[in-house]
Design an enzyme around this catalytic site. Structure first.
Site, PDB file in Angstrom:
ATOM      1  N   ASN A 194       0.914  -1.255   0.050  1.00 33.10           N
ATOM      2  CA  ASN A 194       0.102   0.059   0.193  1.00 33.10           C
ATOM      3  C   ASN A 194       0.883   1.192   0.126  1.00 33.10           C
ATOM      4  OD1 ASN A 194       0.740   0.674   2.779  1.00 33.10           O
ATOM      5  ND2 ASN A 194      -0.863  -0.813   3.496  1.00 33.10           N
ATOM      6  N   LEU A 195       0.237   2.452  -0.229  1.00 29.74           N
ATOM      7  CA  LEU A 195       1.164   3.718  -0.170  1.00 29.74           C
ATOM      8  C   LEU A 195       2.051   4.042   0.976  1.00 29.74           C
ATOM      9  CD1 LEU A 195       1.695   6.024  -1.850  1.00 29.74           C
ATOM     10  CD2 LEU A 195      -0.252   7.313  -0.720  1.00 29.74           C
ATOM     11  N   SER A 196       1.518   3.692   2.177  1.00 31.50           N
ATOM     12  CA  SER A 196       2.292   3.852   3.478  1.00 31.50           C
ATOM     13  C   SER A 196       3.679   3.063   3.287  1.00 31.50           C
ATOM     14  CB  SER A 196       1.362   3.788   4.498  1.00 31.50           C
ATOM     15  OG  SER A 196       2.235   3.654   5.841  1.00 31.50           O
ATOM     16  N   GLU A 197       3.292   1.502   3.000  1.00 35.55           N
ATOM     17  CA  GLU A 197       4.539   0.659   2.759  1.00 35.55           C
ATOM     18  C   GLU A 197       5.346   1.006   1.832  1.00 35.55           C
ATOM     19  OE1 GLU A 197       1.594  -3.168   4.301  1.00 35.55           O
ATOM     20  OE2 GLU A 197       1.916  -2.706   2.291  1.00 35.55           O
ATOM     21  N   ASP A 263      -5.769  -7.927   1.257  1.00 37.56           N
ATOM     22  CA  ASP A 263      -5.879  -9.434   1.127  1.00 37.56           C
ATOM     23  C   ASP A 263      -6.864  -9.856  -0.132  1.00 37.56           C
ATOM     24  OD1 ASP A 263      -4.416 -10.195   3.326  1.00 37.56           O
ATOM     25  OD2 ASP A 263      -6.227 -10.558   4.609  1.00 37.56           O
TER      26      ASP A 263
END
EC number: 2.7.1.167
Length: 474
Positions: A194-197, A263
């Site tokens: 995701n963007l944060s990761e 998921d």
């Protein structure tokens, strides 16, 4: 992007990773505890759902694909609950059970569809990485895609062994990454942060151009086949070598809970790729699936019928020739946005200026114009032998090319009454010089509160006259 439903029944996928149990306690709250300023929840219902890698496998099975799962659990009641749920869902689960450690459980206390508290029962697993790798390698011959569902809980300790084993068999490897070191996923076919990761690894991205540039650099550095960054309400961005970035907008109509959305993305991707879809189409399907699952409460799977309906809805949102089922979904979406639906019908055998003017006037009666077209057999019954001049497919294609027309659908009866009962337009329009009560279907539309309007026709414009003139000259 044109999407279609894959043959998921021909799509075996192996999921390896951190399995966990998502446990929900539902109850009513009506008072504050005298012991502390917290609500008291009187538990009325509880449920267990597979979470983490188990939820990925569950989603794959729910789509109708074959899901195999390898993970690590304790030897306890939670592991038994997981195993039973997965077996009931058709997932072939192979657990490495450890006596000295508990199965990971995420307990959520819920009231009135709101999460009040989450309690985690977990400790990092100390697994036998070699034994797990042997289990995985023994199953690779049975599958078309390998998924690494990594939550950083210890089940995956030697990512490279698994990635290289799959690559040696030309099996794509998809990884849902965690942590601050993406180098452990080197050589994967696709990772889905995701963007944060993603920004944890590459730094903050000021705009899409910077996201694309940093993503391409990461792909080259880690020898990744592709990179998919999920961006919440901003949709998702797919990066591939030598291809322009593909940005897909978010498809969620309502957002209740984002639990398990990642998921859902990777499970749909994996099942679609295993079924033979190209990567952009698989990403499009995953984007639709994510839009469905965030509209559900808690960790949830989506079914093949739900995804098929979303695909049909997506196709229906585009202008053009539609089947009845797609049309009804398109109408449902249009009405959800407050749009007024207008319907007209005819043979439209040879399109002429009078038709174009009439259809533009009909379109002005609302926001969306549907044109019902008589099929070939009904035109012959109405107009006689030798008609239609153009087949129904050709007639609909020409109508669909007009700017005034949103959707075109055919019907087999001589009149559109049965179609009107299903479409239920807000406005029924017909061209002519007769009264409203003479319009075929007027009583049907007026019975549910719709309007019927008669528009004037352009003089000296007639398909029959054109056909006769051609015959005389021929």
């Amino acid at each position: 992007m044109k999407l279609s439903m894959p043959r998921f029944d021909q799509a075996p996928v192996l999921v390896v990773g951190d399995v966990m149990l998502d446990r929900y306690w539902h109850g009513a709250t009506s008072r504050i505890s005298p012991e502390a300023p917290v609500p008291v929840v009187r538990v009325e219902q509880h449920e267990d759902r597979p979470g983490g890698a188990a939820n990925v496998a569950l989603n794959i099975a729910a789509l109708g694909a074959q899901a195999l799962l390898v993970g690590v659990t304790g030897r306890d009641e939670a592991a038994d609950s997981l195993a039973n749920s997965l077996k009931a869902a058709g997932v072939d689960a192979r657990f490495q059970r450890i006596d000295s450690q508990p199965t990971i459980v995420k307990l959520r206390v819920m009231s009135r569809h709101q999460q009040l508290l989450r309690v985690d029962f977990e400790e990092p697993f100390r697994t036998d990485a070699a034994a797990l790798a042997v289990d995985v390698e023994s199953l690779l011959a049975k599958v078309k895609v390998l998924v690494l569902s990594d939550y950083g809980k210890g089940a995956l300790q030697n990512h490279q062994v698994l990635i290289q084993a799959a690559r040696a068999r030309n099996i794509p490897v998809l990884a849902d990454p965690k942590g601050k070191d993406f180098a452990i996923y080197r050589g994967a076919s696709l990772i889905t942060p995701n963007l944060s990761e993603f920004e944890t690894i590459v730094g903050r991205c000021a705009d899409e151009a910077e996201l694309v540039a940093k993503g391409q650099e990461l792909m080259s550095e880690l020898d990744l086949g592709a990179l998919l960054v999920t961006r919440g309400e901003h949709g998702m961005t797919l990066l591939r070598h030598g291809q322009p970035a593909l940005h897909l907008p978010a498809r969620a109509r309502e957002v209740f809970d984002v639990t398990g959305a990642g998921d859902t993305v990777i499970s749909t991707l994996a099942a679609a790729l295993a079924a033979g879809e190209e990567l952009p189409s698989a990403v499009g399907l995953a984007n639709l699936a994510a839009g469905i699952v965030v509209g559900k409460l808690g960790t949830a799977a989506i079914s093949a019928p739900e995804l098929r309906r979303a695909v049909q809805r997506e196709q229906g949102s585009e202008r053009g020739v539609l089947g009845l089922e797609q049309l009804l979904l398109a109408i449902e979406d249009a009405r959800a946005h407050g749009e007024k639906i207008v319907f007209t019908n005819g043979c439209f055998d040879i399109l002429h200026a009078g038709h174009v003017t009439y259809l533009e006037q009909a379109r002005a009666q609302g926001d969306r114009l549907i044109v019902g077209v008589n099929d070939d057999a009904s035109v012959t019954r109405l107009k006689g032998v030798g008609r239609p001049i153009n087949s129904v497919d050709r007639r609909m294609a020409v109508l669909a090319g007009l700017g005034a027309v949103d959707w075109v659908v055919s019907f087999a009866e001589d009149t559109p009454e049965r179609l009107l009962e299903q479409v239920r337009p807000d406005v029924l329009v017909k061209g002519g010089d007769y009264g409203v009560e003479q319009v075929v279907g007027a009583q049907i539309v007026k019975a549910y509160g719709g309007e019927v309007r008669v528009l004037g026709l352009v003089e000296n414009s007639s398909t029959t006259a054109i056909v006769e003139k051609i015959r005389q000259k021929g």
